[in-house]
Design a protein around this motif. Structure first.
Motif, PDB file in Angstrom:
ATOM      1  N   LYS A  12     -45.223  33.244  11.412  1.00  0.00           N
ATOM      2  CA  LYS A  12     -45.360  32.597  12.707  1.00  0.00           C
ATOM      3  C   LYS A  12     -44.236  31.621  12.989  1.00  0.00           C
ATOM      4  O   LYS A  12     -44.119  31.114  14.080  1.00  0.00           O
ATOM      5  CB  LYS A  12     -46.708  31.864  12.790  1.00  0.00           C
ATOM      6  N   THR A  18     -42.555  33.181  20.589  1.00  0.00           N
ATOM      7  CA  THR A  18     -43.409  32.549  21.603  1.00  0.00           C
ATOM      8  C   THR A  18     -42.734  32.709  22.954  1.00  0.00           C
ATOM      9  O   THR A  18     -41.603  32.340  23.161  1.00  0.00           O
ATOM     10  CB  THR A  18     -43.613  31.068  21.292  1.00  0.00           C
ATOM     11  N   LEU A  20     -43.686  31.576  26.160  1.00  0.00           N
ATOM     12  CA  LEU A  20     -43.729  30.667  27.287  1.00  0.00           C
ATOM     13  C   LEU A  20     -43.151  29.314  26.963  1.00  0.00           C
ATOM     14  O   LEU A  20     -43.700  28.300  27.295  1.00  0.00           O
ATOM     15  CB  LEU A  20     -45.190  30.494  27.740  1.00  0.00           C
ATOM     16  N   ARG A  21     -42.025  29.343  26.304  1.00  0.00           N
ATOM     17  CA  ARG A  21     -41.446  28.081  25.915  1.00  0.00           C
ATOM     18  C   ARG A  21     -40.664  27.462  27.052  1.00  0.00           C
ATOM     19  O   ARG A  21     -39.935  28.142  27.760  1.00  0.00           O
ATOM     20  CB  ARG A  21     -40.508  28.288  24.716  1.00  0.00           C
ATOM     21  N   LEU A  68     -49.935  37.082  23.577  1.00  0.00           N
ATOM     22  CA  LEU A  68     -50.853  36.142  22.945  1.00  0.00           C
ATOM     23  C   LEU A  68     -51.983  36.879  22.259  1.00  0.00           C
ATOM     24  O   LEU A  68     -52.391  36.555  21.164  1.00  0.00           O
ATOM     25  CB  LEU A  68     -51.414  35.180  23.991  1.00  0.00           C
ATOM     26  N   LYS A  72     -53.014  36.881  18.196  1.00  0.00           N
ATOM     27  CA  LYS A  72     -54.317  36.602  17.619  1.00  0.00           C
ATOM     28  C   LYS A  72     -54.712  37.711  16.662  1.00  0.00           C
ATOM     29  O   LYS A  72     -55.204  37.475  15.579  1.00  0.00           O
ATOM     30  CB  LYS A  72     -55.373  36.478  18.718  1.00  0.00           C
ATOM     31  N   ILE A  75     -52.929  37.470  13.432  1.00  0.00           N
ATOM     32  CA  ILE A  75     -53.431  36.408  12.552  1.00  0.00           C
ATOM     33  C   ILE A  75     -54.610  36.925  11.752  1.00  0.00           C
ATOM     34  O   ILE A  75     -54.666  36.777  10.550  1.00  0.00           O
ATOM     35  CB  ILE A  75     -53.855  35.188  13.373  1.00  0.00           C
TER      36      ILE A  75
END
Lengths: 237, 648
Positions: A12, A18, A20-21, A68, A72, A75
């Motif tokens: 990660k 990611t 939407l930085r 997103l 999940k 993970i």
């Protein structure tokens, strides 16, 4: 268990994943879409190279909206795994800067016949242009893609006929005859045997495998190569 | 014998006449004011201090008393900022007025290995804003690991009309647009060096932007610029630069073009050869230039690099210069031992050698036999993978240690190593100052004995009494840190990865190494109790980096609370549903005179970047706050940002 969560954390740690930085100005916040395209040997360090090293590469291919959700899922999958794969790569390890890795890879593929590796960089020259360019043939799927890229690259130097956007219209075969007869430009390539061939004769994959170098010649100099092309045109029209 | 005492603070400004006495010299000028003792002192000091060049000496001088502090501040002309966030630009320009040369370093070194988000910080812009006002006579600018934009280069070019040297190392954020502006506007530029930097190709012909009447170029290094170069213009530039000594080309320059440049610049001392590969676009049958004679003509050449796409058959062209070379960088050349040997056996004056491990142990044996004067060796991996069967091992290391007794600095990547070889090097090379060994497989033991690598590194710190920089790897227990703490009394920089068993490891380091300045640790089981063991020392350090270790958020907050002069940056996971977790992914702490920075990126999704420092201290003490924001985003993630309190 600690090892797992550490492994999982390392996966990660790829900040580039990611979407939407919002970085502050001057810092260069990157949207994932740009990232994916930039995987060529531009010498770009850091996060772009992390993409190569990381495990959850599936993420960079997904649509933004699903990102997103997939994270999940990833993970929960990682938590279920029993032990980390011994060959799992870790971010930033070994500590070799990415431009050192890149350059060696390019070397290797150019020394192999036809460039079987992930990149197939060939030099492109255009007669009369002050400097050369390089293209990675693996980035294109067809001759049309390649012509588009070449046209864009050399549009400022071309003295030939261009369409309204300034892009050489190589795609139009009826123009090919005009090109060959006039002072326009023709793409040629040097193949594995050292012969200079007209681009477009063989299927695309075969071309990528045998092309060592590209040269955009003046039409008048390409006359010797033209009969094959002209014959092709006659057969199609 | 100094008569200096602590002089009263005269309100911060120089008031030269406050202690002077008016003396009337009969018949003379009644307005003559004899300078008082401290003014004399300052005059003397200023004239003496300008001979003091070492920054450590100057720092010491500035601590003697306020008068010396002032005099030193007015006479310092070269400035070194080791951490751009340790002090604000305004504070610097207020203290030092006469700066001609400045060096600023930004991101911590582990950012090179993708361990920080790309927008983390280290922006040049705020420094530039302050310098553009106060240091208009700037001549030399050196930046390392900073974010520099094209606009910044444009502003610098306009603000520093007599800029002579611009050196950018490991920087990013700019492109050939910025280079074009520098070339065009900095008319006095003599040194333009771009090293290991990421430079965008804006498809601008920046080389053409050097004006035709600029002939003072001494150094032009652009081997990291991954963009084509207008060769004809470059050739003219080289031809009109008789003082050019350093030229390092990028991989877009062919060996034929290299030849043409070399015959125009036989005075070169440092040459980066570009691709070192022929350009076959010219019609076949054309003769190839006599590369050998081009090298033979460069009688002053002492440093050779480049070879970015080398065709090994051309390597023999460099034979004429081998005997004079003090530095040879073949670290982009994937050549074998057999290809290296004929070259290296002629390099008997070589002091610096960089290579790829493709030369194998056998190649290193050849180096050891030929290069008796070697001071620095770097061996990089062709394949930077953990599980490869690499071509170099303890055999090469041992050979080097036996042949190159004057070795001072080594960086060695390998896949297998033994304690015996490392111990041997510690005894054979007592002058070692830098020892960096990277065994690429994590937790890899001595491959012959199966033992941890503790004894090898222990011998290094014990026997190499001048050691100041160390990087450890392989299977390591707390014992190695005990050795380092016991013997590493001069150690300033230490890099640790995947090592140690318990908090004791880090404690040994923090308690035992009084000179430790830069400590970077990743993936090692050190937690809060070890973190607290360094509280007495953190103010003396440039920084501490801990990533993927066992420190918690609570521990970091406690450090920030106890040491208000530190900035504690924490990158941590926020488990979305469970609220904030205690896990800390990365801890980066450093001393700062000006508190937490305002330009930390605000991350809307995990991980989040938290700044701890004075602000939090104030919060704890009950002062009005300090935005400690917790704002759930629509995705359920948390962003946490702490800003400096306006009341602080």
């Amino acid at each position: 268990m600690t090892m797992i969560s550490e492994e999982h954390k390392k996966e990660k740690l790829g900040f580039e994943e990611t979407e939407l930085r919002l970085g502050l100005p001057g810092g260069g916040g990157i949207i994932n879409g740009d990232l994916v395209k930039n995987t060529n040997a531009n010498g770009k360090r850091g996060y772009t190279q992390t993409v190569d090293l990381k495990l959850n590469l599936a993420l960079k291919e997904t649509e933004k909206g699903e990102n997103l959700q997939k994270e999940k899922n990833l993970i929960s999958c990682s938590n279920d795994s029993v032990k980390p794969s011994p060959k799992a790569q870790v971010v930033g390890w070994p500590p070799v800067r990415s431009f050192r890795k890149n350059i060696v890879a390019v070397q290797k593929s150019s020394s192999e016949e036809g460039g079987g590796g992930a990149t197939t960089f060939v030099k492109v020259s255009m007669d009369g242009a002050p400097y050369l360019r390089k293209v990675d043939l693996n980035m294109y799927k067809s001759y049309q893609d390649l012509y588009g890229a070449l046209g864009k690259m050399f549009s400022s130097f071309t003295m030939g006929k261009c369409d309204s956007q300034g892009v050489m219209d190589f795609m139009n075969e009826s123009k090919l005859m005009d090109l060959l007869n006039g002072s326009d430009f023709v793409p040629t390539y040097e193949d594995k045997d050292g012969d200079w061939m007209l681009v477009g004769d063989v299927p695309w994959e075969m071309f990528v495998g045998s092309c060592k170098r590209l040269r955009i010649m003046k039409g008048t100099e390409a006359i010797g190569l033209a009969p094959r092309a002209m014959e092709k045109c006659k057969n199609r029209s | 014998m100094s008569e200096d005492e602590e002089l009263p603070d005269l309100g911060g400004g120089a008031t030269p006449n406050s202690n002077s006495t008016v003396v009337s010299i009969g018949g003379g000028d009644q307005n003559y004011v004899s300078p008082g003792p401290d003014q004399v002192l300052e005059n003397v000091l200023e004239n003496v201090l300008c001979f003091l060049t070492s920054r450590r000496d100057r720092n010491a001088a500035s601590l003697v008393c306020k008068s010396w502090y002032r005099a030193e501040a007015l006479t310092r002309s070269e400035l070194f900022i080791g951490n751009c966030y340790s002090v604000s630009p305004r504070r610097v320009t207020n203290r030092f007025r006469l700066i001609k040369a400045i060096a600023i370093k930004g991101k911590p070194r582990f950012s090179d290995f993708s361990l920080l988000p790309p927008d983390w910080g280290a922006h040049f812009a705020p420094w530039l804003r302050a310098m553009a006002i106060s240091y208009r006579a700037l001549e030399k600018l050196y930046l390392k690991r900073m974010c520099v934009r094209d606009e910044d280069l444009a502003i610098a070019a306009h603000s520093f009309p007599i800029l002579k040297e611009l050196v950018l190392v490991c920087c990013e954020g700019f492109g050939t647009d910025g280079l074009a502006i520098v070339a065009r506007e900095c008319r006095q530029i003599r040194v333009l060096e771009l090293m290991d930097s990421v430079i965008r190709d804006n498809e601008v012909d920046w080389i053409s932007c050097f004006p035709e009447d600029v002939t003072c170029l001494e150094s032009l290094i652009f081997d990291c610029v991954e963009a084509p170069i207008n060769f004809e213009v470059l050739e003219r530039l080289v031809a009109r630069s008789p003082s050019l000594k350093k030229l390092m080309l990028n991989s877009y320059i062919s060996i034929t073009q290299l030849y043409r440049l070399m015959i125009r610049a036989p005075q070169l001392t440092h040459l980066g050869t570009g691709s070192f590969s022929p350009l076959e676009i010219v019609a076949q049958g054309e003769h190839e230039p006599d590369y050998f004679s081009a090298f033979a003509a460069c009688k002053s050449l002492i440093c050779l690099s480049g070879f970015k796409e080398i065709i090994p058959e051309y390597l023999s062209a460099i034979y004429p210069v081998c005997g004079n070379l003090t530095s040879l960088n073949l670290s982009y050349a994937n050549i074998s031992a057999e290809q290296l040997k004929p070259v290296i056996r002629q390099c008997h004056k070589l002091q610096t050698f960089w290579a790829l491990d493709s030369v194998s142990d056998e190649g290193l044996q050849a180096v050891s036999a030929a290069c008796k004067d070697l001071r620095e060796l770097r061996v990089f991996p062709v394949e930077a993978l953990e599980d490869a069967e690499g071509p170099v091992s303890e055999v090469g290391l041992l050979a080097i240690s036996e042949g190159c007794r004057k070795l001072q600095s080594i960086l060695y990547f390998c896949h297998r190593m033994t304690n015996a070889a490392v111990v041997a090097m510690s005894k054979n090379c007592p002058d070692l100052v830098v020892f960096r060994l990277c065994i690429m497989g994590r937790h890899m033991p001595d491959h012959v004995t199966g033992e941890p690598m503790d004894e090898g590194f222990g011998a290094i710190v014990k026997n190499c009494k001048k050691l100041t920089r160390l990087a450890v790897s392989g299977l390591l227990t707390d014992r190695v840190f005990n050795y380092i703490g016991q013997y590493g009394k001069l150690l300033r920089t230490l890099s640790v990865a995947f090592a140690g068993n318990t908090d004791l490891g880090l404690k040994y380091l923090l308690e035992g190494c009084p000179k430790l300045q830069k400590l970077e640790i990743r993936d090692s089981p050190f937690g809060d109790s070890a973190l607290f063991a360094g509280l007495h020392h953190y103010y003396n350090m440039r920084f501490l980096w801990l990533s993927a270790c066992k420190v918690t958020r609570q521990g970091c907050k406690e450090v920030a609370r106890q040491l208000p002069g530190l900035v504690v940056e924490v990158i941590a996971w926020n488990e979305e549903e469970n609220g904030t977790s205690e896990d800390v992914d990365t801890l980066y702490l450093y001393r700062s005179l000006d508190g937490p920075r305002a330009d930390a990126p605000r991350l809307m999704v995990r991980p989040s970047l938290i700044m701890l420092g004075k602000a939090l201290f104030n919060y704890r003490a009950g002062f009005p706050l300090a935005a400690l924001k917790i704002s759930p985003s629509s995705c359920g993630f948390h962003a946490l940002a702490v800003e400096p309190s306006p009341a602080a």
